[in-house]
Design a protein around this motif. Structure first.
Motif, mmCIF file in Angstrom:
data_model
loop_
_atom_site.group_PDB
_atom_site.id
_atom_site.type_symbol
_atom_site.label_atom_id
_atom_site.label_comp_id
_atom_site.label_asym_id
_atom_site.label_seq_id
_atom_site.Cartn_x
_atom_site.Cartn_y
_atom_site.Cartn_z
ATOM 1 N N GLN A 130 50.142 19.208 121.812
ATOM 2 C CA GLN A 130 49.835 17.887 121.267
ATOM 3 C C GLN A 130 50.888 17.550 120.207
ATOM 4 O OE1 GLN A 130 45.622 18.617 120.135
ATOM 5 N NE2 GLN A 130 45.162 17.009 121.628
ATOM 6 N N PRO A 131 52.009 17.005 120.634
ATOM 7 C CA PRO A 131 53.116 16.735 119.704
ATOM 8 C C PRO A 131 52.731 15.895 118.486
ATOM 9 C CG PRO A 131 53.853 16.495 121.959
ATOM 10 C CD PRO A 131 52.351 16.667 122.017
ATOM 11 N N ASP A 132 51.725 15.018 118.628
ATOM 12 C CA ASP A 132 51.327 14.186 117.496
ATOM 13 C C ASP A 132 50.699 14.993 116.371
ATOM 14 O OD1 ASP A 132 52.293 11.936 118.718
ATOM 15 O OD2 ASP A 132 50.355 11.229 119.445
ATOM 16 N N ASN A 133 50.330 16.250 116.633
ATOM 17 C CA ASN A 133 49.797 17.118 115.583
ATOM 18 C C ASN A 133 50.898 17.644 114.662
ATOM 19 O OD1 ASN A 133 47.154 16.886 116.327
ATOM 20 N ND2 ASN A 133 47.112 18.756 117.538
ATOM 21 N N ASN A 134 52.144 17.400 115.022
ATOM 22 C CA ASN A 134 53.269 17.834 114.202
ATOM 23 C C ASN A 134 53.667 16.728 113.227
ATOM 24 O OD1 ASN A 134 53.761 20.426 115.541
ATOM 25 N ND2 ASN A 134 54.314 19.153 117.305
ATOM 26 N N ASP A 135 54.354 17.114 112.176
ATOM 27 C CA ASP A 135 54.854 16.185 111.168
ATOM 28 C C ASP A 135 56.326 15.918 111.473
ATOM 29 O OD1 ASP A 135 55.525 14.771 108.881
ATOM 30 O OD2 ASP A 135 55.419 16.497 107.542
ATOM 31 N N TRP A 136 56.620 14.722 111.984
ATOM 32 C CA TRP A 136 57.981 14.328 112.358
ATOM 33 C C TRP A 136 58.553 13.448 111.248
ATOM 34 C CZ3 TRP A 136 59.694 16.140 117.105
ATOM 35 C CH2 TRP A 136 58.701 16.616 117.977
ATOM 36 N N LEU A 137 59.689 13.847 110.697
ATOM 37 C CA LEU A 137 60.259 13.106 109.580
ATOM 38 C C LEU A 137 61.774 13.011 109.724
ATOM 39 C CD1 LEU A 137 59.947 11.826 106.687
ATOM 40 C CD2 LEU A 137 60.262 14.157 105.800
ATOM 41 N N ALA A 138 62.292 11.816 109.506
ATOM 42 C CA ALA A 138 63.749 11.588 109.458
ATOM 43 C C ALA A 138 64.098 11.147 108.045
ATOM 44 C CB ALA A 138 64.161 10.522 110.463
ATOM 45 N N VAL A 139 65.091 11.813 107.441
ATOM 46 C CA VAL A 139 65.510 11.477 106.082
ATOM 47 C C VAL A 139 67.002 11.171 106.110
ATOM 48 C CG1 VAL A 139 65.687 12.251 103.691
ATOM 49 C CG2 VAL A 139 63.752 13.009 105.108
ATOM 50 N N ASN A 140 67.376 9.997 105.624
ATOM 51 C CA ASN A 140 68.803 9.680 105.558
ATOM 52 C C ASN A 140 69.333 9.964 104.164
ATOM 53 O OD1 ASN A 140 67.518 7.356 104.396
ATOM 54 N ND2 ASN A 140 69.376 6.180 104.758
ATOM 55 N N GLN A 141 70.623 10.293 104.094
ATOM 56 C CA GLN A 141 71.302 10.567 102.830
ATOM 57 C C GLN A 141 70.572 11.664 102.047
ATOM 58 O OE1 GLN A 141 74.332 9.188 102.319
ATOM 59 N NE2 GLN A 141 73.999 8.331 104.348
ATOM 60 N N PHE A 142 70.342 12.798 102.721
ATOM 61 C CA PHE A 142 69.623 13.942 102.170
ATOM 62 C C PHE A 142 70.614 14.834 101.428
ATOM 63 C CE2 PHE A 142 67.720 18.225 102.637
ATOM 64 C CZ PHE A 142 66.432 17.986 102.166
ATOM 65 N N THR A 143 70.603 14.779 100.103
ATOM 66 C CA THR A 143 71.570 15.518 99.296
ATOM 67 C C THR A 143 71.231 17.004 99.252
ATOM 68 O OG1 THR A 143 71.979 13.596 97.907
ATOM 69 C CG2 THR A 143 72.601 15.742 97.002
ATOM 70 N N VAL A 144 72.248 17.840 99.510
ATOM 71 C CA VAL A 144 72.101 19.292 99.426
ATOM 72 C C VAL A 144 73.216 19.811 98.524
ATOM 73 C CG1 VAL A 144 72.083 21.478 100.680
ATOM 74 C CG2 VAL A 144 71.132 19.426 101.755
#
Length: 200
Positions: free
Chosen positions: A127-141
């Motif tokens: 059930q893929p919707d049970n996962n937390d899908w997140l896209a972050v732009n300009q992610f400083t490391v």
């Protein structure tokens, strides 16, 4: 007529990812706790700019996907996912891939004192919707003397699983090879390696 820039490509990529079901955040939105520019809602997503794992999201996903495991087993899974002593990047990636696919082997003590073993699931493949899908732009490391800011980082249950480097197609110097070279630089500098460190 609107000027075609890399930010236009980035906005289009984020819109596409959002349409696929990813939540989308801007890197500064999840900057380390205490950063005065960070909205209160997201403060604490990262303790420092060297953290590439979103701890709260990973802990929450492990607890949600493994309701029958005791807290100590979930903590064991978290430790194994975020700390690696493998000597090379290839070996660390291989070990992480195995844990994502097969789950994390954990041990815990039963009420009678005996030791039990289990596989803690990291992803819900059924059930893929049970996962937390997140896209972050300009992610400083920040890693030692190096500070990098990938265009888009994709997180799955708090774990960074992909980096997307975008280039302006209107710029003749911005080729697929320049994007590839930038990714190679991230790899050579082992950006994110400190996320696997032992915390004191």
């Amino acid at each position: 007529m609107k000027t075609f820039t890399e930010s236009v490509v980035e906005d289009a990529a984020l819109a596409w990812l959002e349409a696929l079901g990813y939540a989308v955040l801007h890197g500064p939105d999840i900057s380390p706790a205490g950063d005065t520019l960070t909205p209160a809602l997201f403060q604490g997503e990262r303790e420092s700019y060297s953290d590439v794992v979103l701890e709260g999201r990973l802990r929450e996903a492990l607890a949600r996907l493994n309701p029958d495991l005791p807290v100590e087993a979930v903590e064991d899974a978290y430790r194994k996912l975020t700390r690696s002593d493998a000597p090379s990047l290839v070996e660390r990636n291989h070990a992480m891939h195995r844990m994502l696919v097969d789950g994390v082997t954990v041990e815990y003590r039963r009420p009678d004192g005996s030791i039990a073993g289990a596989q803690a699931q990291v992803l819900d493949f059924h059930q893929p919707d049970n996962n937390d899908w997140l896209a972050v732009n300009q992610f400083t490391v920040a890693e030692g003397q190096h500070v990098r800011r990938p265009d888009v980082v994709l997180f799955l249950n708090g774990l960074p699983v992909a980096v997307i480097e975008l280039k302006n197609p209107a710029d003749e110097q911005a080729t697929i090879w320049s994007a590839y070279q930038q990714l190679q630089t991230y790899q050579a500098q082992e950006i994110g390696r400190a996320s696997c460190r032992e915390r004191v």
